[in-house]
Structures are given as C-alpha cells and as structure tokens.
Write a protein that holds these residues in place. Sequence first.
Motif, PDB file in Angstrom:
ATOM      1  N   LYS A   1       0.834  -1.205   0.000  1.00  0.00           N
ATOM      2  CA  LYS A   1       0.000   0.000   0.000  1.00  0.00           C
ATOM      3  C   LYS A   1       0.866   1.251   0.000  1.00  0.00           C
ATOM      4  O   LYS A   1       1.976   1.272   0.531  1.00  0.00           O
ATOM      5  N   LEU A   2       0.323   2.278  -0.618  1.00  0.00           N
ATOM      6  CA  LEU A   2       0.941   3.598  -0.662  1.00  0.00           C
ATOM      7  C   LEU A   2       0.047   4.552   0.108  1.00  0.00           C
ATOM      8  O   LEU A   2      -1.158   4.600  -0.140  1.00  0.00           O
ATOM      9  N   THR A   3       0.653   5.295   1.041  1.00  0.00           N
ATOM     10  CA  THR A   3      -0.119   6.233   1.852  1.00  0.00           C
ATOM     11  C   THR A   3       0.421   7.639   1.685  1.00  0.00           C
ATOM     12  O   THR A   3       1.626   7.874   1.820  1.00  0.00           O
ATOM     13  N   CYS A   4      -0.479   8.556   1.361  1.00  0.00           N
ATOM     14  CA  CYS A   4      -0.145   9.972   1.222  1.00  0.00           C
ATOM     15  C   CYS A   4      -0.766  10.712   2.398  1.00  0.00           C
ATOM     16  O   CYS A   4      -1.986  10.712   2.558  1.00  0.00           O
ATOM     17  N   CYS A   5       0.089  11.346   3.199  1.00  0.00           N
ATOM     18  CA  CYS A   5      -0.371  12.031   4.417  1.00  0.00           C
ATOM     19  C   CYS A   5      -0.620  13.519   4.203  1.00  0.00           C
ATOM     20  O   CYS A   5      -0.731  14.269   5.183  1.00  0.00           O
ATOM     21  N   GLY A   6      -0.701  13.956   2.966  1.00  0.00           N
ATOM     22  CA  GLY A   6      -0.921  15.375   2.722  1.00  0.00           C
ATOM     23  C   GLY A   6       0.334  16.184   2.950  1.00  0.00           C
ATOM     24  O   GLY A   6       1.449  15.687   2.781  1.00  0.00           O
ATOM     25  N   ASP A   7       0.175  17.450   3.345  1.00  0.00           N
ATOM     26  CA  ASP A   7       1.360  18.294   3.507  1.00  0.00           C
ATOM     27  C   ASP A   7       1.490  18.855   4.925  1.00  0.00           C
ATOM     28  O   ASP A   7       2.049  19.920   5.138  1.00  0.00           O
ATOM     29  N   GLU A   8       0.948  18.105   5.888  1.00  0.00           N
ATOM     30  CA  GLU A   8       1.084  18.496   7.288  1.00  0.00           C
ATOM     31  C   GLU A   8       1.617  17.327   8.102  1.00  0.00           C
ATOM     32  O   GLU A   8       1.592  16.180   7.641  1.00  0.00           O
ATOM     33  N   PRO A   9       2.088  17.590   9.325  1.00  0.00           N
ATOM     34  CA  PRO A   9       2.622  16.497  10.139  1.00  0.00           C
ATOM     35  C   PRO A   9       1.587  15.416  10.402  1.00  0.00           C
ATOM     36  O   PRO A   9       0.382  15.674  10.483  1.00  0.00           O
TER      37      PRO A   9
END
Length: 268
Positions: free
Chosen positions: A166-174
């Motif tokens: 799986k690939l997880t993108c956490c956006g651009d915040e911590p």
Amino acid sequence: MKLTILGTGNAKVTKCYNTCFTLNEEDEKEYFLVDGGGGSTILKQLEDAGISWKDIHTIFVTHKHIDHLLGIIWMLRMYCQGMARGQFDEEVRIYAHDEVIRLLRQMSEMLLTPKETAFIGEKVYLIEVKDGEEKSILGHKTTFFDIRSTKAKQYGFCMEYADGKKLTCCGDEPYNECEEKYAVNSTWLLHEAFCLYSQADKFKPYEKHHSTVKDACELAQKLGTENLILYHTEDKNISRRKELYTAEGKPYYNGNLLIPDDLETIEL
C-alpha cells in the motif's frame, strides 16, 4: 506502479514546482493526478514528464491551499475547452472533500466560459468524498481520510496497489495519530519535510505546522514504513537537497529514504 513527482516544493518555492504527482500502472497511459500545484506550470511539468493531460482521467485534490488547488483550474480549462472544441471526449473524475468541491465549482463558474462549464456534471464530474470513503482508482482500492488539519480541512489517501502493498499519502502536514490505521506498515509513505531539523531555527517549520526531515524519518521508523518519500520542502538547499536530507534522515530511519527532484519517476 509508477509514481512521477511533478513538483516537490512548498508554497513559496521558485526553484522547483509546488508538490504534486501522478500514479500509473507501468506501460499503461491512464494517470491519477494528485494536486495541481499553484498555476499553469502544471501543464509544463506534465509536458516535461512526457504525460499528456488527455491521459489523466482521475484527480484528487487534498485541500484548498493555492499551491495545490490553482493548477486544477488549468486542468479543468483544458478538459472543458477540449470538449467544447471536439478535441477531447473522455470522462474525468475529480475527487476532493466538500470545501474543495465547492471552490472548484465556484471558480469554474467565475473563470471559465459557459460553453466550457456546460461539461461540468456532464463529462467532468466533481465528486465529494468523505472521511474513510473508498473508491476504485486505477483499479485499486483507495481510501480517502481526513488528516485533521489545524489550518485548512485536508484529506490524504491510502491505495492498496498490489497484494499486501500500500501507498499512503499524508498530505502536507505532520502526521496525526488518526492516520495510523492507514499509514502503519505502508510499503510507501509520502510525507512532508519542510526543512532540515538542523535548520529549524531558520525556516521555522513548527510555526507553520510542518515537519523536519528528522521528524518524518522518526515517524516512518515508528510506523514500520518500507520506503519513505519526502517532499513539500524549502528550495534554498535545492542543489544539495538530496545529500543533506539523506544525511540527516538516515540515522533515524532504517528503510529506503528518497528525496526526489521534480520530474523524477519512482518504481513502486
């Protein structure tokens, strides 16, 4: 699966483009675009990457900040204008949470012509997704989730792109602990790193609610991430960014650490 990084920078960069990227199956010409950067340069980045905008049929917009949103207006213009001229006839789906969908509708009505906006809802679909909602993207189960941003409502996503991967993108915040069920044990984790921890006094990431390289690497180690991609960075160190960020991150993370440049392609 291939990931093409169209931009790696934060909102105010001038030496690279704002953070956005595409995903596609190897040898397939259908692309999934995540965010659009801050303007028409999205079209140049796609051209330089050898990707036709006509081959992007699915888009996800993480949040409303202009360095992520405005490039999508240009994509909407290309789609709708192409349809109005009989030069493009594919269906397009743009996913985002309710605030972004509302903005895209309003901006389209104000900035595009009636001939162009006639295709929104007919061939170009602006689709609201909710926290935890699943969609099939490029044939893969993809779950969108609220990252609980303190600045502007923002979603990330987790794509299960192969058996057990799986690939997880956490956006651009911590990272927020609410993301754990998506981010833990990710094969690939995309996480922002505003600057080096050693230069935090200079760039003040915490005041802007961002992370440093050290922070992101410690997180990836804790989550059991196999591969970590750092982006949404400053550009003052860009000539040595790979070297400096790798050197700072490696003591805190045992996995595969990547600090890509704009237009770099990564085999997942």
